[in-house]
Design an enzyme around this catalytic site. Structure first.
Site, PDB file in Angstrom:
ATOM      1  N   ASP A 133      16.957 -25.721  27.916  1.00  0.00           N
ATOM      2  CA  ASP A 133      15.682 -25.842  28.640  1.00  0.00           C
ATOM      3  C   ASP A 133      14.970 -27.154  28.330  1.00  0.00           C
ATOM      4  OD1 ASP A 133      15.111 -25.211  26.006  1.00  0.00           O
ATOM      5  OD2 ASP A 133      14.181 -23.281  26.449  1.00  0.00           O
ATOM      6  N   ASN A 165       8.338 -13.048  21.636  1.00  0.00           N
ATOM      7  CA  ASN A 165       8.204 -12.140  22.777  1.00  0.00           C
ATOM      8  C   ASN A 165       9.560 -11.782  23.389  1.00  0.00           C
ATOM      9  OD1 ASN A 165       8.984 -14.457  24.094  1.00  0.00           O
ATOM     10  ND2 ASN A 165       7.123 -14.705  25.309  1.00  0.00           N
ATOM     11  N   HIS A 224      11.942 -13.890  24.340  1.00  0.00           N
ATOM     12  CA  HIS A 224      12.543 -14.822  25.300  1.00  0.00           C
ATOM     13  C   HIS A 224      13.790 -15.487  24.728  1.00  0.00           C
ATOM     14  CE1 HIS A 224       9.899 -18.551  24.051  1.00  0.00           C
ATOM     15  NE2 HIS A 224      10.923 -18.434  23.264  1.00  0.00           N
ATOM     16  N   GLU A 277      11.058 -16.004  29.991  1.00  0.00           N
ATOM     17  CA  GLU A 277       9.969 -15.196  29.444  1.00  0.00           C
ATOM     18  C   GLU A 277      10.099 -13.747  29.934  1.00  0.00           C
ATOM     19  OE1 GLU A 277       8.497 -16.627  27.163  1.00  0.00           O
ATOM     20  OE2 GLU A 277       7.236 -18.315  27.735  1.00  0.00           O
TER      21      GLU A 277
HETATM   22  P1  PGA Z   1      11.892 -21.132  17.029  1.00  0.00           P
HETATM   23  O1  PGA Z   1      11.888 -20.798  18.572  1.00  0.00           O
HETATM   24  O2  PGA Z   1      13.314 -21.392  16.638  1.00  0.00           O
HETATM   25  O3  PGA Z   1      11.049 -22.355  16.908  1.00  0.00           O
HETATM   26  O4  PGA Z   1      11.325 -19.954  16.317  1.00  0.00           O
HETATM   27  C1  PGA Z   1      12.845 -19.926  19.102  1.00  0.00           C
HETATM   28  C2  PGA Z   1      12.585 -19.715  20.575  1.00  0.00           C
HETATM   29  O5  PGA Z   1      11.412 -19.714  20.988  1.00  0.00           O
HETATM   30  O6  PGA Z   1      13.543 -19.524  21.321  1.00  0.00           O
END
Ligand code: PGA
Length: 264
Positions: free
Chosen positions: A67, A136, A138, A143
């Site tokens: 992404d 959450n 995702h 999302e």
């Molecule tokens: P993080 O993010 O590795 O910074 O915890 C993971 C994500 O949001 O996919």
């Protein structure tokens, strides 16, 4: 889902790095699906170390990132392209033209999303897709409420994600609310997926992904449909799983089987 529980975050990164090393030694021209965020950084550091030690080469590999923020140019320090250059690409021997991150500054993002899918397909599909998980649930920027068969597209970020990622932006700096992300269907097409999660803040999302119902409310639960999904957790991220002891037991059995087959 294969649930692998490691004693700490460093062991999670080591396990993940081993997966990439093994793939690249078998298939030097593998197509790697890569991720940003804080979780993959330790894994990337291990890959860089192995490259510097002459144990690993990315010279023939291709990569596709999950992404990118929509509205940030590749040179923007908060863009995921910039992150990948700093954290991995500039420090290994991957050919710059073989690295792909969705173009956050595309004049026509909708066409750019279609092009991204076409490029993945033309490269032969993704062999190993690395994933983190948001609090959450995702994966990528898919999302909650994302279609479980979605493809690469423009996606609006939730307030929770904007809040979680605000730590990377300086106060008052423009923080995008839109992204381009591979879809859940795109991720599920990878031949193998490797999701890493560390820390207690991820424990609820991990529980929903592994033991909750298959639901767009927790996009990572879509990995329940994947034939070869490996979820690597530290003790804290695994701490809310109801069947923790069963997952440990399965892993011990797997190790014994591999030893018996001479494959461990
Ligand atoms: P993080 O993010 O590795 O910074 O915890 C993971 C994500 O949001 O996919």
């Amino acid at each position: 889902m294969q649930i692998v529980i490691q004693p700490n975050a460093d062991a999670v990164a080591e396990y993940g790095a081993d997966q990439f090393s093994r793939l690249l030694s078998k298939k030097p021209d593998a197509v790697l699906g890569l991720a940003t965020g804080s979780t993959p950084v330790a894994l990337y550091q291990k890959l860089i170390g192995r490259y510097q030690a002459g144990e690993l080469s990315f010279a023939k590999a291709t990569s596709f990132n999950l992404d990118e923020y929509l509205g940030l140019s590749p040179e923007h320090p908060q863009s995921y392209r910039y992150f990948m250059q700093q954290q991995l690409f500039d420090l290994i021997d991957i050919a710059p033209e073989h690295t792909h991150v969705p173009p956050g500054n595309a004049a026509d993002p909708i066409t750019a999303c279609h092009d991204y899918e076409t490029r993945i397909e033309a490269a032969g599909g993704i062999d190993l897709q690395l994933l983190g998980i948001g609090r959450n649930g995702h994966i990528g920027f898919n999302e909650p409420s994302s279609g479980l068969r979605s493809r690469t597209r423009v996606k609006t970020l939730t307030q929770a994600t904007i809040h979680d990622n605000a730590r990377f932006f300086t106060e008052g700096e423009y923080q995008p609310h839109l992204s381009i992300t591979m879809g859940i269907g795109t991720i599920l097409d990878a031949r193998k997926v490797l999701l890493l999660a560390t820390g207690e803040a991820k424990a609820d999302a991990v529980k929903a992904m592994v033991e909750g119902p298959l639901s767009a409310a927790c996009p990572a639960s879509a990995l329940q449909l994947h034939q070869h999904a490996v979820v690597v957790l530290d003790e804290a991220a695994a701490s809310k799983l109801a069947d923790l002891e069963f997952y440990r037991h399965i892993e011990r059995e797997n190790q014994l089987l591999l030893q018996r087959l001479g494959k461990s």
